[in-house]
Motif scaffolding. Structure first.
Motif: not given
Length: 308
Positions: A171, A174, A193-194, A197, A210, A244-246, A279
């Motif tokens: 997190a 990100a 972003l991925f 991370v 992830i 959340s990252l997605w 983020i």
């Protein structure tokens, strides 16, 4: 290139706290029946004020205080700040494991002992390290190695399990990426972003999910992401951070849509929205957070406890 001086770093950390706290308080207002959430999100019906924040913001505010006072995550200072805030107001929605750890800290137990002994000696693999870490990623966005170091340190105070720490690292990275995305004028694809991370998140169950999120198209329906990734109903890092990252990657530069998408996933609504809010706010100008939302949200109260 992002500036690395302390005033610039603190401005970024405070911006992250703003987005995180609005997301937290917004998401908290959606703990209603799923059909009501569906109706509200479809019509973009903003919940009525006031919006009280939860432990997500309480703990993130302690993180910001410690960054301000120490120029990084001093774990002893952070443990003390967590314990003092908890003692003042323990009814902020803390989970059962957090109650145990924070009460132990208040009795004078070392965080090294309290964190390690949680959950029968396994340590917490929950999402608490991730929910409060966006200010760390913002503060050290100019130095990704420092993001990893200080994100891990911030989580370890309460999350001895490697998965809980991996969620915080992911997190925070990100959040750092969002700062860089904005500094670059949004020239990068949200999917990158991925890449940032995954390049630094340690091997763990959280990282595995992830990786699954990274392969999922950002144009997929939210229901597909919910099914594939989880949305925090298990309150673990692996079940919370990937979704959340997605959501964040899907909506960089658009704070409102990021939160509407996130809350439509149900699950641990205040925490997923806190992570995404922290983020995505960093990818936007501060004016992207609606003034009415700021006015509805309870204002975080800093006390510089980290300097004690």
């Amino acid at each position: 290139m992002l500036p690395g001086d302390r005033p610039s770093r603190m401005r970024r950390a405070l911006h992250a706290l703003e987005g995180l706290s609005v997301g937290d308080a917004f998401g908290e207002r959606f703990f209603v029946a799923p059909e009501i959430v569906e109706q509200m999100t479809a019509s973009r019906t903003v919940p009525p004020a006031p919006w009280a924040y939860t432990d997500d913001t309480e703990m993130a505010t302690s993180v910001v205080d410690v960054l301000d006072a120490h120029g990084g995550v001093d774990q002893d200072a952070l443990a003390g700040a967590f314990a003092r805030r908890y003692a003042r107001d323990p009814r902020r929605g803390y989970g059962g494991g957090a109650h145990d750890i924070l009460q132990a800290l208040g009795r004078g137990t070392s965080w090294r002992v309290a964190s390690r002994e949680a959950f029968g000696g396994m340590g917490s693999l929950g999402n608490g390290g991730a929910m409060r870490v966006a200010p760390v990623g913002a503060y050290f966005a100019d130095d990704l190695d420092a993001v990893v170091e200080h994100a891990r340190a911030s989580a370890e105070v309460t999350h001895a399990h490697p998965d809980g720490q991996a969620g915080a690292i992911a997190a925070a990275l990100a959040a750092a990426y969002a700062c860089r995305w904005r500094a670059g004028g949004g020239a990068y694809a949200g999917r990158e972003l991925f890449d940032v991370v995954l390049a630094r998140t340690p091997r763990s169950r959280t990282r595995e999910v992830i990786e699954r999120a990274a392969k999922l198209g950002l144009g997929e329906e939210v229901e597909v992401a919910m099914w594939a990734l989880g949305t925090g109903s298990k309150v673990t890092a692996a079940d919370t951070v990937p979704f959340s990252l997605w959501c964040a990657a899907r909506h960089l530069g658009d704070f409102e849509e990021a939160l509407w998408t996130t809350v439509s996933g149900l699950g641990d609504r205040d925490t997923t929205c806190a992570i995404v809010g922290g983020i995505v706010a960093l990818s936007c100008d501060p004016t992207a957070i609606p003034a009415a939302w700021l006015a509805s949200r309870e204002m975080p109260r800093r006390d510089m406890a980290g300097s004690a």
